[in-house]
Structure formats: C-alpha cells, structure tokens
Design a protein around this motif. Sequence first.
Motif, PDB file in Angstrom:
ATOM      1  N   GLY B  74       1.312  -1.155  -0.189  1.00 53.38           N
ATOM      2  CA  GLY B  74      -0.161  -0.246  -0.378  1.00 53.38           C
ATOM      3  C   GLY B  74       0.990   1.123  -0.121  1.00 53.38           C
ATOM      4  O   GLY B  74      -0.055   2.430  -0.050  1.00 53.38           O
ATOM      5  N   ALA B  75       1.947   1.401   0.044  1.00 52.34           N
ATOM      6  CA  ALA B  75       3.044   1.888  -0.490  1.00 52.34           C
ATOM      7  C   ALA B  75       3.633   2.609  -1.145  1.00 52.34           C
ATOM      8  O   ALA B  75       4.318   3.487  -1.644  1.00 52.34           O
ATOM      9  CB  ALA B  75       4.267   2.312   0.811  1.00 52.34           C
ATOM     10  N   HIS B  80      -2.634   6.979  -6.342  1.00 54.46           N
ATOM     11  CA  HIS B  80      -3.442   7.816  -6.151  1.00 54.46           C
ATOM     12  C   HIS B  80      -5.153   7.420  -5.580  1.00 54.46           C
ATOM     13  O   HIS B  80      -5.597   7.664  -6.411  1.00 54.46           O
ATOM     14  CB  HIS B  80      -3.665   9.383  -5.590  1.00 54.46           C
ATOM     15  CG  HIS B  80      -1.939   9.583  -6.291  1.00 54.46           C
ATOM     16  ND1 HIS B  80      -0.751   9.738  -5.452  1.00 54.46           N
ATOM     17  CD2 HIS B  80      -1.330   9.872  -7.286  1.00 54.46           C
ATOM     18  CE1 HIS B  80      -0.074  10.111  -5.603  1.00 54.46           C
ATOM     19  NE2 HIS B  80       0.253   9.739  -7.118  1.00 54.46           N
ATOM     20  N   LEU B  85     -13.884   8.615   3.753  1.00 54.00           N
ATOM     21  CA  LEU B  85     -13.302   9.193   4.920  1.00 54.00           C
ATOM     22  C   LEU B  85     -13.878   8.703   6.078  1.00 54.00           C
ATOM     23  O   LEU B  85     -14.883   9.701   5.857  1.00 54.00           O
ATOM     24  CB  LEU B  85     -12.131  10.433   5.147  1.00 54.00           C
ATOM     25  CG  LEU B  85     -11.115  10.630   3.757  1.00 54.00           C
ATOM     26  CD1 LEU B  85     -10.321  12.309   3.656  1.00 54.00           C
ATOM     27  CD2 LEU B  85     -10.131   9.863   4.226  1.00 54.00           C
ATOM     28  N   ARG B 104      -9.206  18.285  -4.422  1.00 53.56           N
ATOM     29  CA  ARG B 104      -7.725  19.447  -3.645  1.00 53.56           C
ATOM     30  C   ARG B 104      -6.843  18.939  -4.101  1.00 53.56           C
ATOM     31  O   ARG B 104      -5.459  18.976  -5.178  1.00 53.56           O
ATOM     32  CB  ARG B 104      -7.525  20.374  -3.263  1.00 53.56           C
ATOM     33  CG  ARG B 104      -8.498  21.311  -3.784  1.00 53.56           C
ATOM     34  CD  ARG B 104      -8.493  22.934  -3.297  1.00 53.56           C
ATOM     35  NE  ARG B 104      -9.845  23.732  -4.099  1.00 53.56           N
ATOM     36  CZ  ARG B 104     -10.921  24.449  -2.754  1.00 53.56           C
ATOM     37  NH1 ARG B 104     -10.493  23.841  -1.855  1.00 53.56           N
ATOM     38  NH2 ARG B 104     -11.251  24.926  -2.833  1.00 53.56           N
ATOM     39  N   HIS B 108      -3.687  17.969  -6.981  1.00 50.56           N
ATOM     40  CA  HIS B 108      -1.807  18.219  -6.558  1.00 50.56           C
ATOM     41  C   HIS B 108      -0.952  17.488  -6.812  1.00 50.56           C
ATOM     42  O   HIS B 108       0.409  17.227  -7.622  1.00 50.56           O
ATOM     43  CB  HIS B 108      -1.757  19.356  -5.017  1.00 50.56           C
ATOM     44  CG  HIS B 108      -1.003  19.494  -4.695  1.00 50.56           C
ATOM     45  ND1 HIS B 108      -0.172  20.591  -4.672  1.00 50.56           N
ATOM     46  CD2 HIS B 108       0.412  18.853  -3.535  1.00 50.56           C
ATOM     47  CE1 HIS B 108       1.470  20.721  -4.418  1.00 50.56           C
ATOM     48  NE2 HIS B 108       1.750  19.012  -4.132  1.00 50.56           N
TER      49      HIS B 108
END
Lengths: 366, 342
Positions: B74-75, B80, B85, B104, B108
């Motif tokens: 998972g790293a 992304h 959440l 946002r 980014h």
Amino acid sequence: MRFSIGRETILRPLQMVISVVERRQTLPVLSNLLLVIEGNRLSITATDLEVEVSVTVEVESAEEGEITVPARKFVDICRALPEEATLEATLGEDHLKLRAGRSRFSLATLAAVEFPVIEEVAARRELALSVEKLKELISGTHFCMAQQDVRYYLNGLMLELAPGHLRAVATDGHRLAVCDVEEQIPVEGIEQVIVPRKGVQELLRLLGESEGEARVVLGQSHVRVELPQIRFTSKLIDGKFPDYQRVLPQDSDKRLVIDRRELTDALVRTSILSNEKYRGIRFVLEPERITVQAHNPEKEEAEEELAATFEGEQMEIGFNVGYVLDALNAISTGEVEMQLRDSNSSCLIKAPESEACRYVVMPMRL
Amino acid sequence: MIREPLPWQTPLWGGIQHRRSKGRLPHALLLEGPPGVGKRHFAEALAASLLCRGPVEEGVACGGCRACHLLESGAHGDLHRVTLLPRESKPEQLSSQIKVDQVRELCHVMGLTAHEGGYKVALLDPAERMTVEAANSLLKTLEEPPGDVLMMLVTDQPGLLPATIRSRCQRIGFTPPPEEEGRAWLTRRLEDAERAALLLALADGAPLRALEMAESDGAANRLELLEVVESLARGAGDPVSLSAHWYRQAPLEAVGWMESWLEDMIRLHWSDRPALLRNRDVAERLKRMALGYSRRELFLLREETHRAARLLRGGSINAQLLLEDLFTAWGGEETGKGLGGG
Ligand SMILES: [Zn+2]
C-alpha cells in the motif's frame, strides 16, 4: 542494529527532518522516520512522498542495520531527555529499545523496506554553488509563487539552467520575480524545472541551517540538493512554466530612483487606510518628488510625499501595496529603482545598477 | 494485491491493453455499472498493470518487482486513492461525501512528477459521492492531466455525476456476467453450487456482491431481518426500537433485502410457481407473508421501499427515521401509517 549518540547531537537532525512528516498520513509508514546505520553514521530520513529530507550524523558503538520508528514519539522522547543524556538504541525483535540514564523506552517499528525512499536520482544535470548564493536565489523569489492555483505549474519555483547563469523565477500571475546567479553551468541550451512550493519552503529552511557548498542534481522527475550532512529531494511539477520573458517590461521610458527604506515606511503607513481587500495604493510621480495615496470604502484617506528622482513625464499608477512591499523587502540596497511606462503597464523594480534580481508588478486600476 | 481481471472481464481487459500498446490509453476512465460486477477489481488490476515494471502476459502485473511490492504494502507513491474518509466527529463511520480538499490534494499530486518515474494513477471511488465543489475542482485536471496519467472514476450510479465530469471521461460499462459464468466462478469460491446459485440470484447476478454476502454477516442478517419483517406483518414488534438496531447494522443492505422480497412477494401473490424468483430459499415464507397483504398494499410498500433505497443511496439522510417509516409501513393497517389504509 545498534547505536549510541548524545541527546544534543541527535536533536538537531531530528528537528530538521520532522517538519516533513505530516500529521495526517494515509500511509502509516509515512509517520515514521527511517533510521539507517552505515559504518559509524546514522542517517535519519523523513518523507511525505513529495519531499524527502535525510540528515546524517556520526554515532558511537554502531552496528549496521535499518528500521523505521514513529517520528513524533521518537522526537518527543529525545527532546524530553536531559541535555547531557546519551541515548543508546538497540533493535529488538519488533521494537527499538532506547536507554538513556535510568529511562527505558521500547518503540514500535515498521520494516525499512516499507519506507518509500526516493531511489538514486539519475543525474541529468549537476552543479555546485555556495549555500549562500542558492539561499539568495530562493529567498529573493519564493514569495511570488502561486498558491493552490489551478494553473498548477505556477505553484512552485522555476529553476533555469543556462550556460551563463542559474536563474529562479516565480509568479502568481499578478507579479513576477527573477533572480540570477552567474555560474558556468555545463549545459548547452536552456533547461527548466519547477520545484513545488512545499519543497521550496523546506529547502529554504534547510539552507538557513547550512553553510558551505550545495550540490544541485537534476533528475528526470526529481531535484536533489546535497548540503553538508543534509540531503534534500523533491518531486518536480509535471508541467511547463509560462514564457516569463514576455512579462518582463521592455519599453519602459520612465525611471524612478528612491530611498528604499523611506518608500517602504511611507507605504506601510499609507496602506493602513487602503481598501483591506484590494490593498490599492496610488503613486503620483513628478520630477523631484512622488506622492503615495490610499483611500478606502469608509472614505478615509492617507497621503505621503517623498523626495525622489523621477525621469520622465508626470504620471499616476496604482499597485497592490503588498506586492510592492514584498519586492522592496527582497532588495537589500539603500536605493531602489522603478522602471515604468504608463498607468496600464507593468512596473519593474530592482536595485539600481544591478540586474541580479528583478521584480515585475502589474498595475491595478484604482 | 489484485493483478488479474475477473474471467468475464477478459474482453474489456484485452481492449484496454490493446489501446495501451498503441499508446492510445485515455487519461480518464469512468467505470460504471451495478454493484458487485467487478468495477473496482478491474480498476485495481489495471492500476497494478500500469505501475508494474515488468508486466507479464496480457499486461498483467508481475507481482514480483519493486513497484508490485510497494503496491502490495500500500506504499506505492504513484497510486492515489480518493474515497470516503472516516467522519471527523465519528471516526467509526464513513463520511457520505468525497470532499473538495481530498480532490484538491489529488489534483496537486497529479501535477507533480511520478514518484517512480512512470505512470500516475488515480482511483476515485465512489465517484458519485463527490460534492459539487469537489467535482468542479477535478474538471481542470480531468481535462489536461500532466504527464502519463490514468484517472479512474468508479461508480454504481453514473447518473449522479455531473455531465461535465462524465463528458471528460471515456466510459466503460460493466454488466453482470452470463449466469452460468458467474455461478461457475462463485461455486469455485464457495465450494457449494446450491448456495452459489441462491446468492447469485439474490445479488441480481452480480458475483462479487454474492461473494460479499457469503463472506459477511449479510446472509445471516437477511434471515434475521426476514423474521423481523414477518413479525411486523403480523402486527407485532416495535418499529422504533427495531429501526434503532438495524440502522446500526447496514441500513442500505436491509432496504435492499426488503426490495428484493417485495418483488418476489408480488410475483407470489399472482402465481404459485412464478418463473422468476430471487429468494427461492424462503419462497414459502414470503408467500405466506404476501397473502397477508392486498396487492395494492404490496405495491405501495414496494414503492415506499424503492423511495427509501433511493434516498439512502443518495447519502445525507437520516437513515434511522427512514427505516422507522419503512418498518411502520410493513406493519400495515395495524399501525394505520404508511400504507394509507387499504
Ligand atoms: Zn511488477
């Protein structure tokens, strides 16, 4: 893995890396620090996947190995120890055991392989310059970077490598900063990379704690800056910086030279009564003197007259006072020069007789 | 780590890999279709395929390279995920929306160079839960994403996405596999052909949803809820306390069961042996219950249940009150509410 180090010696590197560790991490290993012992050196690394900072210190009774430990807790423990304490760390089964005087700690660990270090940056370009020069370059421009702009390529600092110079450029669309350092750089054409805002701020902080030489390595997707004991790496912005040359005013025919301190003070005073949102200030320029004026919706007014040398026909122009003040603060000479054309054209601000740092501020209608 | 697509997705997978080999992979995909047919599975496999450094046959991730290891733990810095959440006030619950700050942040990082120097992959799921503001802030990045980018938006309800988002994505529609194929797949997993057939029928032919039912308490919950509804239909049970209990379980699932029973109950009211029946295992009980209502009542009840399901899927709604209304409606004439007499 094992090492022993004085509390004072480890605290400084820890404080340098800790700001990279974000409090809200989606990935548990990112709230950890990577500790690596090689020979008699301990390197401490933090990353948020965008910026990576690694600091190296010498340790005693070292046994090689690598592990990650919770960053905040490790820093808090070191900070809370008495000043003269010596920290002894030993890696156990799945805990890092810490001893200092009569204190004992056992920290949970995650395997070092899970820590997403940025692999060796394949150097496309490399150059070395003094920490001092690099710091001037960045501190002279970084405040003009955009913040959360949809034009994502503006949310960073552009570094340009050309045969005769290293240049930094930042713009938020309302103003622009260009600073140069003269260097013999081994490139043929012109190369540009954009370092994201967060990395720029982090680098500036690290430069403030360093001296000596900085080695700048440009990779395909990263920039790395190696300072004595510190290694900074940042991702780049995946985009093209706009053609800033077109923003630099070419046909200014009027020139104002004025004491930098006096102008700064006058602007600070006058701006108290400027519109709080737009912060507009009017400059009335005449030979031998200028007047700065502000007013706000409450119909309050401020005005100040200053002695200055102005070459050219009388004119008026408005600016966001914050932008002018930022530029004035970034210049260090006693006098400052403003090049103008008319009330609709951008103004160029710089130190007289120097092209090293140039600031462009767009006018505003008042 | 998911590497291979599901068996019935082979043609879709082949198509995507073919476009990839021609360098014609779009920047943004909208993966749409009913729940449980494997959209997320496909997205995960495709993400792994793009990030793997040495994909094997058919572009499937190798599972052994550094990128695959990072994905496994998972790293991986170039995958992304944007999803619901935990709520700040109640961390044990998920927020019902994807917030603008999350999008946002995604825009980014998508604007930065790739961590490992290859593809940057974004997975937005469930995409329809983006707030209007979040969707708006995604538009620019969807339109001209920098570098080698694949953004995958996963949704069960594409209709809830703004047209501006949909028009900027290439759509891939997912449907349940042919019944036989789904049953074979599920049977291999459950090692029980009969149970597989039943669960698949209950899940509208969506194999992953059926598997989820088998693995979760879903199946047990279903029978427990059926008992509750039966007692309500008899005029027993207290809708208020029952709704308080079921709201904490899985309200959407509960309403889903009710929808499915009511469909069957209406069929059973007409015919003793209807051709289409989803809840075969409890057909007798449903029939008994169905006969306790008039047809009009059953239709009204189904209407009410559809409405509740729609509202619940939409997110921000008081689920407990909604269930209370629904349970009261099952109580029918005795409570005098919900069904409007009859
Ligand atoms: Zn691989």
